[in-house]
Each structure stands twice: as C-alpha cells, then as structure tokens.
Design a protein around this motif. Structure first.
Motif, PDB file in Angstrom:
ATOM      1  N   GLN A  24       0.830  -1.275   0.000  1.00 44.52           N
ATOM      2  CA  GLN A  24       0.266   0.167   0.033  1.00 44.52           C
ATOM      3  C   GLN A  24       0.833   1.037  -0.127  1.00 44.52           C
ATOM      4  OE1 GLN A  24      -0.338  -2.495   1.870  1.00 44.52           O
ATOM      5  NE2 GLN A  24      -2.116  -3.408   1.455  1.00 44.52           N
ATOM      6  N   VAL A  25       0.367   2.268  -0.717  1.00 42.28           N
ATOM      7  CA  VAL A  25       1.083   3.553  -1.045  1.00 42.28           C
ATOM      8  C   VAL A  25       1.827   4.228   0.224  1.00 42.28           C
ATOM      9  CG1 VAL A  25       1.355   5.671  -1.890  1.00 42.28           C
ATOM     10  CG2 VAL A  25       0.050   3.933  -3.330  1.00 42.28           C
ATOM     11  N   LEU A  26       0.802   4.198   1.289  1.00 42.67           N
ATOM     12  CA  LEU A  26       1.309   4.834   2.497  1.00 42.67           C
ATOM     13  C   LEU A  26       2.385   4.117   3.234  1.00 42.67           C
ATOM     14  CD1 LEU A  26       0.849   7.453   4.537  1.00 42.67           C
ATOM     15  CD2 LEU A  26      -0.885   6.214   5.549  1.00 42.67           C
ATOM     16  N   LEU A  27       1.796   2.645   3.473  1.00 44.92           N
ATOM     17  CA  LEU A  27       2.712   1.920   4.359  1.00 44.92           C
ATOM     18  C   LEU A  27       4.208   1.924   3.477  1.00 44.92           C
ATOM     19  CD1 LEU A  27       0.420  -0.818   5.336  1.00 44.92           C
ATOM     20  CD2 LEU A  27       0.725   1.488   6.178  1.00 44.92           C
ATOM     21  N   ARG A  28       4.255   1.665   2.288  1.00 50.00           N
ATOM     22  CA  ARG A  28       5.334   1.522   1.484  1.00 50.00           C
ATOM     23  C   ARG A  28       6.137   3.099   1.781  1.00 50.00           C
ATOM     24  NH1 ARG A  28       4.001   0.290  -4.200  1.00 50.00           N
ATOM     25  NH2 ARG A  28       3.582   2.652  -4.620  1.00 50.00           N
ATOM     26  N   GLY A  29       5.576   4.036   1.422  1.00 45.01           N
ATOM     27  CA  GLY A  29       6.193   5.362   1.635  1.00 45.01           C
ATOM     28  C   GLY A  29       6.657   5.769   3.197  1.00 45.01           C
ATOM     29  N   ALA A  30       5.964   5.112   4.093  1.00 43.03           N
ATOM     30  CA  ALA A  30       6.474   5.073   5.490  1.00 43.03           C
ATOM     31  C   ALA A  30       7.667   4.317   5.950  1.00 43.03           C
ATOM     32  CB  ALA A  30       5.431   4.882   6.584  1.00 43.03           C
ATOM     33  N   ALA A  31       7.623   3.168   5.213  1.00 38.31           N
ATOM     34  CA  ALA A  31       8.845   2.110   5.205  1.00 38.31           C
ATOM     35  C   ALA A  31       9.969   2.834   4.598  1.00 38.31           C
ATOM     36  CB  ALA A  31       8.444   0.813   4.585  1.00 38.31           C
ATOM     37  N   VAL A  87       0.022   5.345  11.323  1.00 39.42           N
ATOM     38  CA  VAL A  87       1.141   6.119  10.505  1.00 39.42           C
ATOM     39  C   VAL A  87       0.437   7.638  10.267  1.00 39.42           C
ATOM     40  CG1 VAL A  87       2.454   6.326   8.113  1.00 39.42           C
ATOM     41  CG2 VAL A  87       1.974   4.281   9.096  1.00 39.42           C
ATOM     42  N   GLU A  88      -0.700   7.633   9.996  1.00 44.16           N
ATOM     43  CA  GLU A  88      -1.259   8.997   9.688  1.00 44.16           C
ATOM     44  C   GLU A  88      -1.146   9.726  11.211  1.00 44.16           C
ATOM     45  OE1 GLU A  88      -5.197   8.426   8.380  1.00 44.16           O
ATOM     46  OE2 GLU A  88      -4.775   7.693   6.706  1.00 44.16           O
ATOM     47  N   ARG A  89      -1.288   9.189  12.329  1.00 45.33           N
ATOM     48  CA  ARG A  89      -1.127   9.929  13.443  1.00 45.33           C
ATOM     49  C   ARG A  89       0.273  10.211  13.752  1.00 45.33           C
ATOM     50  NH1 ARG A  89      -4.985   7.323  18.041  1.00 45.33           N
ATOM     51  NH2 ARG A  89      -4.216   9.167  18.824  1.00 45.33           N
ATOM     52  N   LEU A  90       1.261   9.642  13.108  1.00 40.44           N
ATOM     53  CA  LEU A  90       2.550  10.191  13.529  1.00 40.44           C
ATOM     54  C   LEU A  90       2.817  11.545  12.811  1.00 40.44           C
ATOM     55  CD1 LEU A  90       4.623   7.158  12.274  1.00 40.44           C
ATOM     56  CD2 LEU A  90       4.205   7.847  14.621  1.00 40.44           C
ATOM     57  N   GLY A  91       2.065  11.820  11.787  1.00 40.25           N
ATOM     58  CA  GLY A  91       1.822  13.243  11.351  1.00 40.25           C
ATOM     59  C   GLY A  91       3.303  13.661  10.618  1.00 40.25           C
ATOM     60  N   GLU A  92       3.801  14.931  10.597  1.00 37.92           N
ATOM     61  CA  GLU A  92       5.044  15.151   9.852  1.00 37.92           C
ATOM     62  C   GLU A  92       6.102  14.521  10.208  1.00 37.92           C
ATOM     63  OE1 GLU A  92       5.506  19.381   9.774  1.00 37.92           O
ATOM     64  OE2 GLU A  92       3.396  19.784   8.786  1.00 37.92           O
ATOM     65  N   LYS A  93       6.385  13.968  11.430  1.00 37.78           N
ATOM     66  CA  LYS A  93       7.360  13.248  11.744  1.00 37.78           C
ATOM     67  C   LYS A  93       7.718  11.932  10.785  1.00 37.78           C
ATOM     68  CE  LYS A  93       6.778  13.638  16.730  1.00 37.78           C
ATOM     69  NZ  LYS A  93       6.576  12.750  17.996  1.00 37.78           N
ATOM     70  N   CYS A  94       6.725  11.406  10.161  1.00 37.68           N
ATOM     71  CA  CYS A  94       6.883  10.696   9.066  1.00 37.68           C
ATOM     72  C   CYS A  94       6.561  11.478   7.623  1.00 37.68           C
ATOM     73  CB  CYS A  94       5.843   9.527   9.100  1.00 37.68           C
ATOM     74  SG  CYS A  94       5.951   8.079   7.702  1.00 37.68           S
ATOM     75  N   ALA A  95       7.523  11.519   7.100  1.00 37.37           N
ATOM     76  CA  ALA A  95       7.400  12.160   5.655  1.00 37.37           C
ATOM     77  C   ALA A  95       6.438  11.819   4.550  1.00 37.37           C
ATOM     78  CB  ALA A  95       8.817  12.377   4.761  1.00 37.37           C
ATOM     79  N   ALA A  96       6.028  10.310   4.975  1.00 35.74           N
ATOM     80  CA  ALA A  96       5.057   9.747   3.723  1.00 35.74           C
ATOM     81  C   ALA A  96       3.652  10.602   4.001  1.00 35.74           C
ATOM     82  CB  ALA A  96       5.046   8.366   4.288  1.00 35.74           C
TER      83      ALA A  96
END
Length: 1449
Positions: A514-521, A917-926
């Motif tokens: 999934q795009v968001l999980l891929r971006g977060a990884a 991942v969404e709740r990590l906010g800007e800490k995660c650039a994804a």
C-alpha cells in the motif's frame, strides 16, 4: 500340532524324496502359506534326525542336505523374488514373506557355511542397486530383502567381515532409500544385528553406527538427515542409553558425551515433522532420567560455547533433574494448538531462564540454545496466537541479548517476524495505537545491538538487512522492522554493502505494498541509512544512487523533515558534477541518471539556501552552468550532439518535476516558444529522436504551468535502438502532452467571448469530440488531461453519454495508485459537474467499484457534498439548482449514511496500521508526500453526516431531502428486520441497522412535528423487532426523545403494551427501558397522575411475566416510576388512592426475592448499566455520544467508533448548541462496557414429541444370564467358542496405557467387536474396581495377554515375523486416513500412552500409521475413543467381506 504330526510321520521311516516332492511347489506358482509352513515343519523335524548317525548314513545325510539346499535355491529364494515382483498385494505378500523367511531360517542351519554366505551375498545388492534394476534382474525388493536378511543375521556372528559389510550396506541404504523403507531397515536389520551381538563386538558395531550418523549429520545438516538420524538413534536407544551399561572406558558408545548428538536432538526439537520432534524429546528425556545420568567424573576440556550443550553436575543433580522435567513438559505442551492449554506452562519458561544465569562459579548449568529451541518451536506453531505469545515473550528476554545468538536473531526470529498477524492490536489498545509487539520490537532491537561487541554490530546489521531482501515481506512487518532499525542508536555501521542491501530491500520488497505503508517504510529505512552509514566509506555518487530509489511522491519530497536531514549530505567543495558526456549511441540517456543528478542539484540548492539565505552561491551557479549553456544552444548550434542536448532537456524536466529552480524557470520561459518552432520546422536525419524531443518540450511547458502528472516513458527501452512496439507508447505520450498544452492555454487565455457564439460552440464541440476519441485511445494512466479539458468546457457544451462511459471505464482499469486517484478525482469532477449530476448510472458504477477499492466512495461523496452545498454558498437560483441535483442521487446519500465495509481481520490490520502512520504526522514524511484521506473507510459517513448537519429545516428543498432520507433509512431497517437471514453481533446487518438509527437520531431535531407524527408508529414497530443491544439502545433513545419533544404521542406508546407479539415476547423490555427514563418525559405531560397510573399498570403486569429478563426490567422500571409517583402523591393528596401500600409491599417483596444467587448479581448489574445509570437522554445528546460513546459501551467493534476528531477535520461540519459535537458531561466517557445485554429471543421451542427414542440393550449372542454360569469355569477362548462367537485376527496391544478406566472400556470394546486378544502391561488391572466398572465382565470373555512395556520391542519383532501388520494411531507425514485405509486380516493395533502417545523408539516398528480425520480445534481424542474407532473400522471391513463370502456360498 505341526510338530506332533511331523514327529509321528518321520518316526515311521518315510520316503523323504517323496515327501520333498509332495510338499514342494512348481517354480512358477504361488504356493499357499499352509504349504510353505508344512515344508518348514518337515525340514525342521529333519534337524534332529540328521544329527543322528544311526538313522542317517553319510550318503543319505548328504542327499537330504542337497535336497534342503535345493529348496533354498530353487524354491525359497525364487519365491521371494516372485513376491518382490508382486508387492502390490500387501496382506498376501506379508504373510508369504514371513512363511518363506521362516523356511529359510530353518534350512540354513542344516547346510554348510558356504550356503548362508552365498545367501547373504545374494541379498546385499538389493540395498545397493536401484529398485527398477533389482526387479529386472530377479533380485529381491528392499522390503523382502530386509526380512530375509533379518532371518540370516543370526548366522553372521562367525564372519566379522561379512557382518561389517552388511552393516555398511544397511547404513548407506538409510541415506538413499525412500522414507517408508528407512524404518524397516533400521528395525529389521540394525536392531536384529545388535540383538545377536554382545560384549566387545556389540560396542564395536554401536561405534560404527554412531560414527556414521555423526558424520552424516555434521556434513549435511538438513531436515531430512535430522529426521533419519533421529529415527536410528531412537531405535537403538535401548542399546545406547542402557542404564545397566556404565561407561567404563573411552570405547564405550555413549552418545551423551558427543556434541554432535546434542545438535541432532536440538535440530529434532525444532523440526517441522511432529514425529521427529517426538523422537528428539524422547532421547532428551531418556538422557535426563536420574538413573541414567552416570557420567564419568572427568569430562574432556571443551572450549567453544556450543561444546557444552548438555552438562551434568553431580552436586546439583536434583536441580537439573527438575529443570529437564520442566523443559520436557514445556516442549510436550507446545504440541497442543490451543492457547489456553499452552499458556499455563509458559511461566515455566521463566524458571528455565533463571537456570541459564551463571552460578557462583560463573558456569552456566543450562546452555541458552535450549531456550531458543522452545521459542523456535513456538514460532512454528500452527496457532498464530501461540506464535505471537512466543515472539512477545522472547522480546522481553534479556539473556538473548548477546552476540552468541545473532544467528538466531537474523535467522529464525526474522522469519517469524514476517508474519503479518503478529502485529494486531492487543486487548485494550485503541485504533491508531502502535501495536504492542512493535513497541517491544523497538526496545529489543536497541538493547540487542547495544549488547553486541562494537566490532560485530555492522556485520549483524548487514545480515539482518540482507534477510529483508531475501524474500517478499508484507507491508506491515516490514514497516515496523524498519521503524525499529531507525530507532537504533546512531553509529557508523553500514558501508557501501549496507547501502546496496537497503537498495535491494527498496527494489525487491516494496512493489505491491500500500502506498502510505510503502512510503512510511521508505522513510524509516532512509532515516536508518542516515544514522548508521559510515560517511567516509561512501562517495557522493553512491549516496545519490541510493537516494534515487526513494520516490518523491511517497517519501523523499522537498520541505519535509526527512529532506532537511538528507540535504546535509552534499558538499559543494568536492567539485562540480559532470552532467554531460559525449556518447556514441544516439539514444536518449537513462532517466534514472537524470533523477539522480536532479536530486543532487536540489539538495545542493536547499543546503546553500539554509546557509546563505535566499541567494544561491557562486558554487551552485557554476554547478548549473553546464545545463544552462546546453539549453541555450539547443536551437542555435546544429553541431551540438543530440545525446547531450536531450540529456540537458531531460535533466531540466526532472528538476521541474521535483521542484522548480527560479533561475532556470526564467531562462526556459524565454527560450520555450522559439525552441518549439525550431523543433517543428527543422528536418533531421533521426526522426525518432525529434519525435522524442517534441513531447519532451511539451512536457516542460506543462511543468512550468504547474502540472505535476507527467512521467516520461523511456526508462525500459532497449539500449540497441527503438523497438517497434514502443512507438505506441511514444504516440500516447505525445497525444497526452497535446491535451496538457491545450489545458494550459485555456487556463492562461480562457475561452474568447468576443468571437461569435456559434463559431465558438462549433469549435468546442469539435474539441470535445476529439476528447472522446482520446479517451478511447489513451491508456488509463494518461487520461487525466483529457478529463480536465472535458470538465473545463462543460459549462459551454453538454457532454455525451459515450464520453462519461469511456471515462468511467478508463478509471476503473487503472491499477497504479499514483495514477488511479488523480484520474478518479478528475473523472468525478467531470462526470458530476452540476450540469451532469443526473447521470445516475455512473454513480452506481462507482459504488460498485468502492466495494473492491476502499476510498472510491469517499472521493465521490466529498465532491458531491461540496457541489450540492458549498461551504461558501450563496443564495438564489444557482445555489438551489445545484442542490436540487441531490434528489437524483438520494440513493447515494442513503448509502453513504450506512456505508462501511466489514473488513477481514488482515484488512482491518492494514487499516489500523495506516491510521497509526497518519497519526505520526509530519514526523513521517510519507504523510506529507501521500494524500491519506482516500483510505479512511469512515470518510463517506463523516462527509454525509457533516452535509446533513448543515441542512436548514426552514429551506423547503432541505426539508424535502431530510424527509425522503428518513423514509429511505427506515425502509432499510425494516428490510433487515423482516429478512429471514439471522444476523449476529458485529455482522454487516447489525452494523447497517446501527448506522441507520444513529443517522435518525442526528436528523430528529430537524424533522417537522407533522412528519414525526407519521413516523411514530414505525419507530414503535421497530422496537418489537429482534435487535442487537446497540440498536436496541438507539431505538429506545429515539422513543424517549420523541416523547420528550412531542408528548402527544403517549397514547400510542401505551398501546404498544397491549400488542400480542408471540414471536418476540421479550420485546416489551424495550418499552420498559423507556419507562426507566420516565422522569425525563413526565415534566412535559399534562395529566401527570393519570400517566403515572398507566405506567404503574403496565409495569405491574410485566412484573409477573414468566421471563426473567422481563421481570428484571419491570422491577427496575417500577422502582424508578414509583419514586416519581411518591413525589406526585405528596403534591396531590390521594392521587394514587389505595394503590400506594400495595405497590410498596410488592416492590419490597420483589427486591427481597432478588437478594440471593444470580438474581442478585443481575439486579446489581442492570442498575449499574450505563443506559440506566449514568446516561441522560437529553443532557448527553451529542455527536460524540451517538457515534463514539454508545458504540464503545455497547460492545460494537472498534472500527464502528467514529472519534470526534474526524468530524473536526471536516471544515464543513456544522455544530449547534442543541446538537454539540462533544458531550458536555464526562460521566459516560469514564465508563467501561457493561456485561448486561438483553436481547430478544424469537425462537419458539417445538412441542415435545409424544414418543422419544428408547435405549435398546442387545442381548449378547444366544445365551441368557442363567445359562452363562457354567461357561464361566472355562478359559475365555473356550467360553467364546461354546457361545458360538467368532474371533477375528485383530490383536490389540495396550501395554502402554496405564489408566484402568481406559483399559476397562477398551476391554469391553474389544470383546464386543471380537478381537482375538487384548495385551496389557499387567493382568492385575482386571481386579481394579475402576477397570471393572467400565469392562462390565468383558474380561471373562476375551483372551488377555501380559507384555511389559520394556518387552514390547521383542514382542513386536516376533509378531512381524508371524506376518502381522503393525498399525499405530499417529499423525505423520505418511499417515493414512482411517476412511481410506484397508486393514489386513492379521493386524496388530498398537495403542499409545494417554499423554505421550506411542514412544519414539517404537514408532519405527510400525508398518502403517493411521490418523483419524478431525474438524475441530482439539488436537487429539481419548485413547479409548481412538481405539474404538479403529477397532470398529477393522470389524466393519472384515464383517462386510465375511457377509459377502457367505452370500456367495
């Protein structure tokens, strides 16, 4: 009988030649077993006579011996070869083989030594040649050869060389033969050979066997080798681990002193095959038994850590014995699949851990690798919950955080971490929380690497990253493992090989995520690389080659915290980057090189800006000068190499895609128009390159206009030249770029109004017709510019049906997330334009698409709600016209109110992790690079609820929509209630009903009084339906609010108590619940005394209901209403008349009846329940209560809870004082879900049948009780024969069973089904009262034999030689299903122990393993039940065959 007849015959001086001839058989025939046995008895009787020189002369003796040798070579061995060729007939061949081997064993002693040597040499090739070659040469099969060799082995004692040859052949065949033959060779050859030897020769043979097994396992440590070596060791365990054989010398074969032996045991404990695990555990328990722990006082010095896998300290024998008992208990229990069975023994692991801690002398008694076996066994469990228990337990283990176990961490531990189901939320965690296991993993990884020696950390980290790229990892485990790596303490650990390994992870394992999980990884892995890379060991080119694998639209985009960390890498003082090199081939350069250079330039730009402010330094000017110079000469210098110019264009394009540089933008704007004209007019010898450059320039112009959707196609073209099939893609890109330019021109210039209207209309129609053609030609990932153009011209020209159909089809075909969502938004903007909102079929297609692709419906609802009711809406006809289109899509609105797919458990996990991942906010650039709103499956509901909250009841159109929606929702609820499909808690039907009533509660304040009057009866009718608890509370709340605001409907409410609903008798509880809150309603009633009297009347009737739940609800309502009545009675004298004392007495008596047992518990629970306690229907009326608090307290699944922050994110949500967003009172939020849930029961029990089944006892055989007394004086077989009972050939061996109840029931079963005998470990069991209570005298009619467990091996060997097939009940890789297996007539059924089953040293004695098919969760049946099933199946098969034979006769 045979011996008596033969002695009588031979004593009469018969003609021996005639006897030989009459008892023999023709060579080509298959003799009966009786004939072979008769010949065997005859030759056996000749033995004593041949030794008597008086009866036999030398010539006669020689003649008889020649006859006997002739029997061996012409009868016995050819017959065995014939059996080998027809081995398919199992039972017949087994009996014939046993008879022929018996004949051979009788003949050999009567011949000279040369005969048995020749016989052995005839048999040995059967173990060395392939099976097909053996049968072709008339040799014996391996099965038959094993039996023959077992008969010949007793004669090998005189020839040591031949003995070693035989042993070598057997050991080599164990390595090469199929699994089914290995156990036969082990049992029939090795065990027989050892049983015939003693003393020094026995030790020598054991040493040869052990050395061969150790050598094999050390050179080939595979599961197959482990399985076979363990089979041999358990078969030989009685010889190797003999308690009476003390290791008196170094030549004594004691495997406990061998390191390789313990490695075999450990490999067996973690083996995937359950039988191998059982064998390994058996060996471990045998070694750990107190009576066998007699090691010599001097142990050879062992230096390596793994050289002391098993220790025994005499002064701590008790501690170690207890430890190994606990270890065996844990390993045995882990064979179970049920967590509640395993969890109680997990605390024993803590004791095992404490034992691994060093003692006062600093010597560990227990090597930690044994503990790893426990965890690895848990990792291999079929039960995912047990696997998760093992992983969580290991993550908290401190003893593993040392370098010796790095191989375990990067091996088996990483393998189990790839299981996605491990990362589900734990009990008590909320949606969006980091999974408990992921938190523990971060702590564990940090502690583990800190405990490693500094010189080995980099190597271990590299192996761990390489393990990530060794297979395809799912998105969730890869994400959390990457996060754990990113939290390691910054230190220089990774060199260029580490970056290469990380690049392989990005390239191989993140394709389908999934795009968001891929971006977060990607973000976590990049952060790991930044913190753990040895900067001095890598070059800038290595870094930029690594960075190009991070996508700008997923992770590495400008302006994020991650980008700011990366921009510190470049150093401009290392020299300028050479961008352009002359190439020989006239091919466009690889765009990956342009991507790398573009990112390098942008990083340098941002780094310089952070140092010097907004201006760019001279170093960067010199860095960009080659590009500027090349672009300035593209249209003027005809000698400029095409490769160099195209390389410059491609780099400029990539720069604009990643983020425009202002200096370059100004220059290209000045050059653009002239260059386009030059490209279109200049002729060139390479037309393909000109065609390439044309879309390139068009794309550059699109980038300048702000469009960021272009992606050049040429990354996969062959280096040798342009392929013909790529021309289609070239043309598609060129066509797409034309539409981009057209959109740019329309946006910049607009549609001229000064031209003639007719001419403009005709031009736009022609353009629109071309756009329809473009939709048909372009692939789905390139249609967005066409859809944008169609949306732009819609106000001027009406769109055709074909255009929308083509657009819908193209969007649905797109599979790439980066192309799909922009194309979907573009299509929805076009198809659902205010002028086209009546295209209902498009909405239905999108709703169908949303069932398979989450987020589609949310995009549709966002656009529609904004179109129908813009946040910046004005008033007048345009606004009313836009809103009026909602009536064409009332089905979309009603569907959105109840929308929410029920995800599978794995899909729910993905949703939870995305929210985290969404709740990590800007800490995660994804979260910055990827738009996340599309993935929320609750977005359609929140959008439509926000839309409904903004409706104004004073507006006629709004009022009409509300009323139509309410009727549609009630219709949905009624359809589910009337359907015959029974729905369960948290099922889709339950959720839909719950969403319906939540929406109705939200809309209730906006309804007209007259309209509410038409709904009252339908709301009350819904209360009579069978509803889940959460729906029931919402309906009751709805009734309370209606009666509170519109008290004129009280008469309709009282009439509900008079309705007769036979199928839902407990539905009256719903209306009694309303009366519990009567204090809210009564202040608005006119005649309070009359209404109180009616309330008391209906409640008192229910107090005498036969249903306990109704009485309990009535009692609670009576208590609450009576308190109101007492207050009313004080104000109005004699308001209740004489009813007061009666009700008070009844109430006191009713409460007294609830003071004991479960009634008291339920009485307390219902009073403390949130709906009757803390909840107030008027005060707690809020969005939070309806959509979050009530679902959580009603035990709805947490994916049905809509938190208030989701409404706050929507700027269009309208909050009012009468309908607040948050609950002003905190009481409800502090409560926990209650355990009192009343549900209606609509099941009516059928009337009891007049006649029931009567148990029928079958009188056994033909005798009555009075006729049996005389028979009891006979032995069991004689008794059975006198009764006319027929015995089968089934022999049941129960020597391993020790519980008298099981033995008694088994004895009864064997007697009933006619087993030939039952074998017990002791005949004293028959006197046990527990045995007799189950056997009910069956022991009097069944032959019983006594065989001790230690004698079972010899007993089974004897039965094998008699032709019995040894059958055991065990689950192995080669087990036969009971329903498919055909039992031979001569069957021996071996039953295992109640707890341990069949011991591992007896498993290889089995000819067949039979397993009983299972459907449930419990792993095994009771041993008596299992035996009864097999005994009955044997009886059924042979009873059926006997009946068929009798009918034929």
């Amino acid at each position: 009988m045979y011996s008596v007849l033969m002695n009588a015959l031979l004593s009469s001086s018969p003609d021996y030649d005639a006897l030989f001839k009459s008892l023999s058989w023709p060579e080509e025939s298959w003799p009966e077993t009786e004939r072979v046995e008769a010949l065997t008895a005859f030759i056996e009787g000749l033995g004593p006579l041949l030794a008597d020189s008086i009866q036999f002369t030398e010539a006669k003796r020689r003649c008889v011996q020649e006859k006997i040798e002739s029997v061996i070579w012409t009868k016995c061995l050819p017959f065995l070869s014939k059996i080998s060729a027809e081995a398919a007939e199992g039972a017949r061949c087994r009996e014939s083989t046993a008879a022929a081997c018996r004949l051979l064993s009788v003949c050999i002693p009567l011949c000279n030594e040369e005969v048995w040597r020749r016989a052995v040499c005839f048999v040995l090739p059967s173990f060395q040649l392939p099976e097909e070659e053996l049968l072709g040469q008339g040799r014996l099969s391996v099965e038959v050869a094993s039996e023959v060799l077992a008969a010949l082995i007793p004669f090998l004692s005189a020839d040591e060389a031949l003995t070693l040859t035989t042993l070598s052949s057997a050991l080599s065949s164990i390595r090469t033969l199929p699994d089914v033959l290995v156990s036969k060779i082990t049992v029939r050859i090795l065990l027989t050979l050892l049983s015939c030897c003693s003393g020094v020769r026995l030790k020598s043979i054991l040493n040869v066997i052990l050395d061969d097994l150790y050598s094999w396992h050390s050179t080939d440590r595979t599961p197959v080798v482990t399985e076979r070596t363990l089979l041999c060791l358990t078969a030989l365990s009685d010889h190797l681990l003999n308690p009476h054989s003390l290791p008196s010398s170094s030549s004594e074969p004691d495997p406990r002193l061998s390191l390789q032996f313990w490695r075999m045991v450990q490999d067996g404990l973690i083996h995937r095959d359950s039988v191998s695990r059982k064998r390994a555990l058996y060996l471990l328990k045998r070694c750990a038994e107190g009576k066998m722990l007699r090691f010599p006082h001097t142990v050879p010095p062992l230096n390596h850590l793994y050289d002391t896998l098993f220790k025994w300290v005499p002064d701590k024998s008790k501690l170690l014995r207890e430890f190994w008992e606990d270890y065996a208990l844990v390993m045995e229990t882990l064979e179970e699949n049920q967590v509640h069975v395993v969890r109680p023994v997990l605390n024993r692991i803590d004791m095992l851990i404490r034992t691994t801690v060093n003692d006062n002398q600093g010597q560990s008694l227990f090597h930690p690798s044994w503990l790893l076996c426990v965890y690895q066994r848990m990792f291999h469990s079929e039960n995912k919950s047990l696997m998760r228990e093992g992983v969580c337990h290991l993550l908290e283990l401190q003893v593993l955080q040392q370098s010796a176990f790095a191989l375990f961490i990067v091996g088996p531990f990483m393998d189990v971490l790839s299981e996605t189901s491990l990362f589900h939320r734990s009990v008590g965690q909320n949606v969006g929380d980091c999974p408990e296991l992921a938190v523990k993993l971060q702590v564990f990884m940090a502690a583990f690497f800190n405990s490693l020696p500094s010189e080995s950390r980099g190597c271990v980290l590299l192996q761990l990253i390489q393990q990530l790229s060794s297979k395809h990892w799912c998105a969730v485990p890869l994400l959390f493992l990457s996060q754990a790596l990113s939290n390691l303490q910054p230190s220089p650990l990774l060199e260029i090989s580490g970056l290469t390994a990380l690049r392989e992870v990005l390239r191989c394992t993140m394709i389908t995520h999934q795009v968001l999980l891929r971006g977060a990884a990607q973000c976590f892995l990049l952060n790991s690389a930044l913190c753990l890379t040895v900067v001095s060991a890598v070059t800038l080119d290595d870094v930029f080659s690594f960075l190009m694998h991070f996508r700008a639209d997923e992770s590495l985009c400008r302006g994020t915290q991650l980008w700011n960390q990366v921009r510190c890498i470049p150093k401009t003082d290392e020299g300028t980057v050479c961008l352009f090199s002359l190439g020989q081939s006239e091919r466009l350069p690889d765009p990956r090189e342009a991507d790398k250079l573009a990112r390098a330039i942008l990083l340098c730009v941002d780094m310089e800006r952070s140092r010097t402010g907004a201006e760019i330094s001279n170093n960067l000017q010199s860095l960009l000068s080659p590009l500027v110079d090349t672009l300035s000469r593209v249209s003027t210098n005809i000698y400029l190499p095409l490769r160099k110019s195209d390389k410059g264009l491609q780099l400029a394009l990539r720069l604009f895609q990643l983020g425009a540089v202002p200096n370059l933008q100004d220059f290209i704007l000045r050059r653009l128009c002239g260059e386009l004209q030059e490209v279109s007019s200049k002729s060139n010898k390479s037309p393909s390159l000109q065609l390439h450059r044309c879309p390139l320039w068009l794309a550059l112009m699109c980038e300048l206009s702000g469009c960021l959707f272009f992606s050049f196609f040429c990354s996969d073209l062959e280096a040798q030249g342009l392929l013909q099939q790529d021309w289609g893609r070239i043309a598609a890109n060129f066509l797409r770029d034309q539409w981009i330019c057209l959109n740019f021109l329309i946006k910049a210039v607009g549609i001229p109004e000064s031209l003639a209207i007719l001419k403009t209309s005709e031009t736009l129609k022609a353009a629109l017709s071309c756009s329809v053609e473009a939709l048909a030609l372009l692939p789905s990932d390139l249609v967005l510019p066409v859809l944008t153009f169609m949306e732009t011209v819609l106000p001027e020209v009406s769109l055709t049906q074909l255009g929308t159909d083509l657009g819908s089809k193209k969007v649905g075909l797109s599979t790439n997330a980066h192309d799909f969502w922009p194309a979907l938004k573009g299509f929805i903007s076009m198809a659902f334009h205010p002028k086209l909102l009546k295209l209902t079929h498009i909405a239905m297609e999108l709703m169908e698409l949303s069932q398979s692709k989450s987020g589609v419906f949310g995009v549709l609802l966002q656009h529609c709600c904004h179109t129908w009711l813009p946040t910046d809406r004005g008033s007048g006809e345009p606004a009313d016209a836009a809103f009026s289109s909602v009536f064409s899509h009332i089905d979309i609105v009603s569907e959105a109110c109840v929308y929410g797919p029920v995800f599978r458990r794995d899909q729910r996990l993905i949703q939870d992790v995305q929210i985290y991942v969404e709740r990590l906010g800007e800490k995660c650039a994804a979260n910055v690079a990827v738009t996340s709103d599309n993935r929320d499956d609750q977005l359609p509901r929140t959008c439509i609820l926000a839309f409904l909250s903004r409706l104004d009841p004073s507006n006629e159109q709004h009022e009409k929509l509300i009323e139509e929606l309410v009727l549609d929702l009630l219709k949905k609820d009624n359809g589910i209630s009337k359907s015959k499909v029974r729905y369960y808690s948290n099922s889709l039907q339950h959720r839909v009903k719950n969403r319906v009533w939540q929406t109705l509660l939200l809309l209730l304040p906006k309804l007209r009084e007259e309209f509410v009057g038409t709904l009252v009866e339908r709301v009350f009718e819904a209360g009579f339906c069978s509803n889940q608890a959460s729906v029931k509370y919402l309906i009751e709340w709805m009734m309370i609010l209606i009666l509170f605001h519109y008290p004129q409907h009280m008469d309709s409410f009282w009439s509900c108590f008079n309705m007769d609903h036979e199928q839902t008798k407990t539905s009256v509880c719903t209306f009694l619940s309303v009366l519990v809150h009567f204090s809210v309603i009564i202040p608005h009633l006119k005649d309070k005394s009359v209404q109180l009297r009616k309330a008391l009347d209906v409640i008192l009737q229910s107090c005498f209901n036969h249903n306990f739940s109704v009485r309990l609800y009535a009692l609670l309502a009576l208590k609450r209403v009576w308190s109101l009545a007492e207050n009313q009675a004080e104000e109005e004298a004699d308001a209740l008349g004489g009813l007061s004392s009666v009700i008070r007495a009844c109430l006191n008596q009713a409460e007294a009846m609830q003071s004991t047992g479960n009634a008291n518990k339920n009485w307390i629970r219902i009073q403390e329940h949130f709906f009757f306690g803390a909840f107030h229907p008027i005060r707690d009326y809020s969005v939070e209560t309806i959509f979050y608090t009530f679902p959580s307290l009603s035990e709805l699944a947490d994916d049905e809870w809509i938190p208030t922050w989701k409404f706050e994110k929507l700027s269009c949500f309208s909050e009012s004082p009468c309908f607040p967003l948050r609950n002003p009172a905190p009481d409800l939020n502090q409560l926990q879900p209650g355990d009192w849930i009343q549900q209606d029961r609509s099941i009516v029990q059928d009337k009891e049948e007049r006649w029931a089944e009567v148990q029928k006892k079958i009188t056994p055989w033909r005798l009555g009780i009075q006729e049996q007394e005389a028979e009891l004086q006979l032995v069991p077989p004689q008794r059975a024969a006198r009764l006319g009972k027929l015995h089968g050939a089934l022999l049941v061996v129960a020597s391993l069973i020790d519980k008298p109840t099981n033995l008694g029931g088994l004895c009864r079963t064997c007697e009933i089904f006619g087993a030939s005998a039952l074998v017990l470990d002791s005949l004293r069991h028959v006197n046990d009262k527990h045995f007799q209570s189950l056997s009910v005298s069956s022991e009097l009619w069944l032959p019983l034999l006594e065989v001790k467990p230690v004698e079972l091996t010899d007993f089974l060997q004897v039965k094998k030689s008699e032709g019995y097939c040894i059958v055991g009940v065990e689950q192995t890789a080669n087990s036969h299903s009971l329903q498919d297996y055909q039992f031979p007539e001569k069957t021996l059924l071996l039953l295992g122990n109640e707890r341990e089953g069949i011991p591992a040293n007896l498993l290889q004695m089995l000819d067949v393993c039979v397993e009983i098919p299972q459907q449930g969760v419990i792993r095994s049946l009771n041993v008596h039940v299992s035996a009864a099933l097999l005994i009955w199946e044997y009886t059924r098969q042979h009873l059926t065959s006997a009946e068929i034979n009798s009918k034929r006769k």
